[in-house]
Design a protein around this motif. Structure first.
Motif, PDB file in Angstrom:
ATOM      1  N   VAL A  32       2.499  -7.496   7.897  1.00 11.06           N
ATOM      2  CA  VAL A  32       3.549  -8.516   7.853  1.00 11.06           C
ATOM      3  C   VAL A  32       4.135  -8.860   9.223  1.00 11.06           C
ATOM      4  O   VAL A  32       5.028  -9.686   9.317  1.00 11.06           O
ATOM      5  CB  VAL A  32       4.695  -8.091   6.903  1.00 11.06           C
ATOM      6  N   TYR A  36       6.942 -11.756  10.015  1.00 12.39           N
ATOM      7  CA  TYR A  36       8.278 -11.289  10.381  1.00 12.39           C
ATOM      8  C   TYR A  36       8.702 -11.903  11.724  1.00 12.39           C
ATOM      9  O   TYR A  36       9.805 -12.433  11.855  1.00 12.39           O
ATOM     10  CB  TYR A  36       8.317  -9.759  10.445  1.00 12.39           C
ATOM     11  N   ALA A  59       6.782  -7.457   0.084  1.00 11.39           N
ATOM     12  CA  ALA A  59       7.448  -7.585   1.390  1.00 11.39           C
ATOM     13  C   ALA A  59       7.081  -8.909   2.064  1.00 11.39           C
ATOM     14  O   ALA A  59       7.956  -9.619   2.564  1.00 11.39           O
ATOM     15  CB  ALA A  59       7.078  -6.406   2.292  1.00 11.39           C
ATOM     16  N   ILE A  63       9.540 -12.235   3.043  1.00 15.18           N
ATOM     17  CA  ILE A  63       9.587 -12.907   4.346  1.00 15.18           C
ATOM     18  C   ILE A  63       9.331 -14.400   4.173  1.00 15.18           C
ATOM     19  O   ILE A  63      10.029 -15.237   4.751  1.00 15.18           O
ATOM     20  CB  ILE A  63       8.565 -12.288   5.323  1.00 15.18           C
ATOM     21  N   MET A 112       4.504  -1.251   2.993  1.00 21.00           N
ATOM     22  CA  MET A 112       5.421  -2.381   2.803  1.00 21.00           C
ATOM     23  C   MET A 112       5.704  -2.631   1.320  1.00 21.00           C
ATOM     24  O   MET A 112       6.821  -2.971   0.946  1.00 21.00           O
ATOM     25  CB  MET A 112       4.855  -3.656   3.427  1.00 21.00           C
ATOM     26  N   SER A 116       9.564  -2.133  -0.402  1.00 26.06           N
ATOM     27  CA  SER A 116      10.266  -3.215  -1.098  1.00 26.06           C
ATOM     28  C   SER A 116      10.280  -3.038  -2.618  1.00 26.06           C
ATOM     29  O   SER A 116      10.915  -3.821  -3.327  1.00 26.06           O
ATOM     30  CB  SER A 116       9.612  -4.554  -0.756  1.00 26.06           C
ATOM     31  N   ILE A 125      15.334  -6.630   1.773  1.00 26.66           N
ATOM     32  CA  ILE A 125      13.915  -6.356   2.060  1.00 26.66           C
ATOM     33  C   ILE A 125      13.605  -6.710   3.511  1.00 26.66           C
ATOM     34  O   ILE A 125      12.950  -5.949   4.225  1.00 26.66           O
ATOM     35  CB  ILE A 125      12.989  -7.119   1.085  1.00 26.66           C
ATOM     36  N   LYS A 128      14.880  -4.039   5.799  1.00 24.46           N
ATOM     37  CA  LYS A 128      14.041  -2.833   5.725  1.00 24.46           C
ATOM     38  C   LYS A 128      12.736  -3.026   6.500  1.00 24.46           C
ATOM     39  O   LYS A 128      12.265  -2.109   7.170  1.00 24.46           O
ATOM     40  CB  LYS A 128      13.721  -2.503   4.262  1.00 24.46           C
ATOM     41  N   ILE A 129      12.161  -4.216   6.404  1.00 23.36           N
ATOM     42  CA  ILE A 129      10.928  -4.500   7.145  1.00 23.36           C
ATOM     43  C   ILE A 129      11.192  -4.411   8.643  1.00 23.36           C
ATOM     44  O   ILE A 129      10.415  -3.814   9.384  1.00 23.36           O
ATOM     45  CB  ILE A 129      10.365  -5.888   6.770  1.00 23.36           C
ATOM     46  N   LEU A 133       9.282  -1.907  11.172  1.00 24.13           N
ATOM     47  CA  LEU A 133       8.491  -2.386  12.309  1.00 24.13           C
ATOM     48  C   LEU A 133       9.037  -1.857  13.634  1.00 24.13           C
ATOM     49  O   LEU A 133       8.265  -1.517  14.537  1.00 24.13           O
ATOM     50  CB  LEU A 133       8.426  -3.915  12.311  1.00 24.13           C
TER      51      LEU A 133
END
Length: 141
Positions: A32, A36, A59, A63, A112, A116, A125, A128-129, A133
Motif C-alpha cells: 500500500v 498511501y 487497508a 486509502i 495490512m 485493518s 485505518i 494505523k497504516i 509504514l
C-alpha cells in the motif's frame, strides 16, 4: 475502465490510476506504500479517479476511499474490502473475491489486512497504516 485494466496487465505495474482530468499514473511497488504516499502528497489526484489494481485488501480500500476514488477494478479483492467500498458508495468489479488477502509466503493474513481487520473508521485505518509504514522505514534505516 477496460483500457485501465488492459494497461494494468500490459505495463507490468501493480496499479493504474486515471483521474477525472484524464491523467494516468502507473505504480509499481507491492503493498500500500504507493497509495498511501499519493494520498499524503497529492490527494486531489484521487478525487473521482478510476483505479485498476491487482490485489486490494481492506487497508488499500481505506486509502482509496480516503482519496475519494469513484470506481475500482481489482483482480483479487478481499471480502472486507468489498464491504468497505460498498459502505462508501464506490463502484467495484473484480476477478475474484477472497475471504482475506494472504501474506507473501501464503502462511496467513497479509499484515495490512490484519491491521485493518477490526476497524471500520477510514481515518483510523489510515493512521494505523502510517504508523506501520513509519516503523518499517525506521527498521530499514
Amino acid at each position: 475502465m477496460v483500457e485501465l485494466i488492459e494497461r494494468l496487465y500490459e505495463s507490468g505495474c501493480s496499479c493504474v490510476i486515471r483521474n477525472r482530468a484524464g491523467e494516468t499514473r502507473y505504480f509499481y511497488r507491492r503493498g500500500v506504500a504507493d497509495l498511501y504516499e499519493l494520498v499524503c502528497s497529492d490527494s486531489a489526484f484521487l478525487e473521482g479517479a478510476s483505479v485498476a489494481d491487482k490485489v486490494v485488501g481492506k487497508a488499500a480500500a481505506a486509502i482509496m476511499i480516503k482519496g475519494g476514488i469513484s470506481q475500482l477494478y481489482s483482480t483479487v479483492l478481499s471480502e472486507p474490502a468489498e464491504k468497505l467500498f460498498t459502505a462508501h458508495g464506490v463502484q467495484v468489479s473484480c476477478g475474484k473475491i477472497v475471504p482475506f488477502i494472504e501474506n507473501r509466503d501464503k502462511s496467513g493474513w497479509c499484515p495490512m489486512e490484519r491491521l485493518s481487520r477490526n476497524e471500520d473508521s477510514i481515518d483510523a485505518i489510515f493512521c494505523k497504516i502510517g504508523n506501520f509504514l513509519s516503523a518499517v522505514k525506521e527498521e530499514r534505516s
